[in-house]
Design an enzyme around this catalytic site. Sequence first.
Site, mmCIF file in Angstrom:
data_model
loop_
_atom_site.group_PDB
_atom_site.id
_atom_site.type_symbol
_atom_site.label_atom_id
_atom_site.label_comp_id
_atom_site.label_asym_id
_atom_site.label_seq_id
_atom_site.Cartn_x
_atom_site.Cartn_y
_atom_site.Cartn_z
ATOM 1 N N ASP A 13 0.814 -1.223 0.000
ATOM 2 C CA ASP A 13 0.000 0.000 0.000
ATOM 3 C C ASP A 13 0.844 1.268 0.000
ATOM 4 O OD1 ASP A 13 -2.251 -1.728 0.334
ATOM 5 O OD2 ASP A 13 -1.733 -1.839 2.452
ATOM 6 N N GLU A 14 2.009 1.219 -0.594
ATOM 7 C CA GLU A 14 2.884 2.407 -0.605
ATOM 8 C C GLU A 14 2.482 3.404 -1.676
ATOM 9 O OE1 GLU A 14 3.999 -0.670 -1.164
ATOM 10 O OE2 GLU A 14 5.287 -1.261 0.500
ATOM 11 N N ASN A 38 -4.891 -10.212 -4.282
ATOM 12 C CA ASN A 38 -4.701 -9.639 -2.944
ATOM 13 C C ASN A 38 -4.207 -8.199 -3.074
ATOM 14 O OD1 ASN A 38 -2.323 -10.616 -4.034
ATOM 15 N ND2 ASN A 38 -1.521 -11.478 -2.145
ATOM 16 N N GLY A 40 -4.124 -4.317 -4.597
ATOM 17 C CA GLY A 40 -5.101 -3.321 -5.021
ATOM 18 C C GLY A 40 -4.355 -2.060 -5.390
ATOM 19 N N THR A 128 -5.740 -11.606 2.971
ATOM 20 C CA THR A 128 -6.814 -10.899 2.265
ATOM 21 C C THR A 128 -7.960 -11.853 1.924
ATOM 22 O OG1 THR A 128 -5.729 -11.323 0.164
ATOM 23 C CG2 THR A 128 -5.200 -9.234 1.239
ATOM 24 N N GLN A 222 2.259 -6.218 -3.472
ATOM 25 C CA GLN A 222 2.736 -6.452 -2.096
ATOM 26 C C GLN A 222 4.084 -5.747 -1.916
ATOM 27 O OE1 GLN A 222 1.379 -9.476 -3.806
ATOM 28 N NE2 GLN A 222 -0.452 -8.538 -3.029
ATOM 29 N N THR A 299 -9.634 -4.938 0.800
ATOM 30 C CA THR A 299 -10.514 -5.457 1.857
ATOM 31 C C THR A 299 -11.238 -4.356 2.637
ATOM 32 O OG1 THR A 299 -8.663 -5.418 3.392
ATOM 33 C CG2 THR A 299 -9.047 -7.488 2.235
ATOM 34 N N GLY A 300 -10.834 -3.102 2.467
ATOM 35 C CA GLY A 300 -11.459 -1.999 3.208
ATOM 36 C C GLY A 300 -11.019 -1.924 4.669
ATOM 37 N N PRO A 302 -9.078 -0.996 8.061
ATOM 38 C CA PRO A 302 -8.242 0.141 8.460
ATOM 39 C C PRO A 302 -6.791 -0.314 8.547
ATOM 40 C CG PRO A 302 -9.782 -0.471 10.225
ATOM 41 C CD PRO A 302 -10.024 -1.410 9.095
HETATM 42 P P1 IMP Z 1 -2.291 -12.864 1.604
HETATM 43 O O1 IMP Z 1 -1.349 -12.329 0.586
HETATM 44 O O2 IMP Z 1 -3.733 -12.615 1.258
HETATM 45 O O3 IMP Z 1 -2.009 -14.306 1.928
HETATM 46 O O4 IMP Z 1 -2.046 -12.069 2.982
HETATM 47 C C1 IMP Z 1 -0.837 -12.214 3.716
HETATM 48 C C2 IMP Z 1 -0.453 -10.875 4.368
HETATM 49 O O5 IMP Z 1 -0.072 -9.949 3.358
HETATM 50 C C3 IMP Z 1 -1.581 -10.195 5.141
HETATM 51 O O6 IMP Z 1 -1.008 -9.502 6.239
HETATM 52 C C4 IMP Z 1 -2.143 -9.197 4.144
HETATM 53 O O7 IMP Z 1 -2.766 -8.103 4.782
HETATM 54 C C5 IMP Z 1 -0.859 -8.772 3.438
HETATM 55 N N1 IMP Z 1 -1.103 -8.312 2.064
HETATM 56 C C6 IMP Z 1 -1.320 -9.057 0.972
HETATM 57 N N2 IMP Z 1 -1.465 -8.287 -0.109
HETATM 58 C C7 IMP Z 1 -1.321 -7.025 0.299
HETATM 59 C C8 IMP Z 1 -1.341 -5.767 -0.386
HETATM 60 O O8 IMP Z 1 -1.499 -5.662 -1.600
HETATM 61 N N3 IMP Z 1 -1.164 -4.664 0.407
HETATM 62 C C9 IMP Z 1 -0.935 -4.750 1.741
HETATM 63 N N4 IMP Z 1 -0.907 -5.903 2.407
HETATM 64 C C10 IMP Z 1 -1.093 -7.032 1.696
#
Ligand code: IMP
Length: 430
Positions: A13-14, A38, A40, A128, A222, A299-300, A302
């Site tokens: 989310d940078e 995952n 966005g 996510t 990510q 996911t919305g 916070p």
């Molecule tokens: P997963 O990738 O859905 O398995 O989630 C694993 C971890 O990575 C969780 O802490 C998520 O919140 C985080 N995560 C996955 N994708 C993102 C992203 O695009 N932005 C921020 N956090 C992410």
Amino acid sequence: MSVVAVIGGQWGDEGKGRVVDLLAQQSHMVIRYSGGNNAGHTVINDRGTFKLHLVPAGIFNSETVNIIGTGVVVDPAALLEEMETLAAAGVTFDNLFISDRAHVIMPYHLEQDRIQESQRGDGRIGTTGRGVGPAYSDKMERIGIRMGDLLHEETLLPRVRRALDVKNKLLELYGGQPQSLEPTYAKLREYGQALKARIATTHPLVQQAIGRGDRILLEGAQASLLDVDWGTYPYVTSSAPGAAGACQGAGIGPRQVSSVLGVFKAYSTRVGGGPFPTELLDETGTELRERGHEYGTTTGRPRRCGWFDAVAARYVVELNGIDHLAITKLDVLDTLPTLQICTGYQLGDQTINYMPSSDVELSQVKPIYEELPGWQTSTDDARSFDELPPNAQRYLLRLEELTGAPATLISVGPARDASIERVPTYSFFA
Ligand code: IMP
């Protein structure tokens, strides 16, 4: 060589979407190389505001070739839905290709993600819920279904049968719903039909583009601190979101990459569980969340907010060979009277200047802060480094010193032009 990798420098989310969108304007090809939906990526352009989850950010330019690379895991239903939304805004897809080697997120992966998270209790990763982790596990387990399989009836059926044999046993063990072969197979065939013109062997496309000297953008999803090897394990995603993962996921050799751009927020955020040394649980944290609209794109949820962590940032610069920093959301700090930058960690009676591998230790460290004065004036209209308030300049220069990389691109607002380019962005490709 004209290949630029854009990678997330913190916990995601940078504002990579914004940086990628800026560079995509100048790219002949954009390749998403890892992760799945995952991610966005928010892109704001003259057609509106878009939340891209799988489709690369070059899609808005019909001249740019966009590739969903081999390292990505694709939920075909989510992809088709995203394409539908984009099509409604006039976007076309003749320039989109999905690697036939990319793995499919199957319906049972969503179910498995949900069940595993609920069984983790307090140790929840906070995934996510998109089935990303289970899809990557099956890829390594070698029972994955790949996008190319969707086009081949004769191999698809036995592969799905074999996968379901294993997955249904697991789902039953976990107390989940076993899934039937026929409807699963029929759905996959349907996806294959809908996407058949887009699924391709992407390797020749990429190598021809390299041969021509085309400008290629590797679009990260990510971030490095969520990397399965180097991140805050086990509170990580299941892929390699950094520069090495970019090469692997796109099918490009490391020596073909001309520069690596690391995107960092001017502060830190994290969604989901896991250690976050500079997290602020006070009013300043709330202020950052509200001013920065820190709620997840996918996911919305916070986001947890905190100060810039220069120990973590330097680690990420080193891991990825980052040549340039893109510092986003500097304007979110405009109102703060003072700012803190974490320059070390106190672990028991020891002072350390690296990220410990143990999540337990990392959750015990106390950040050592350096305080800098805020600027308490708007940076929204600054379009050059010199137009920034002196204290904002000082803050950025300190980040450069601490991380060892120049802050070349700085954003001061969500619009495409609300940025400061200290060198022309095309020079990243040189
Ligand atoms: P997963 O990738 O859905 O398995 O989630 C694993 C971890 O990575 C969780 O802490 C998520 O919140 C985080 N995560 C996955 N994708 C993102 C992203 O695009 N932005 C921020 N956090 C992410």
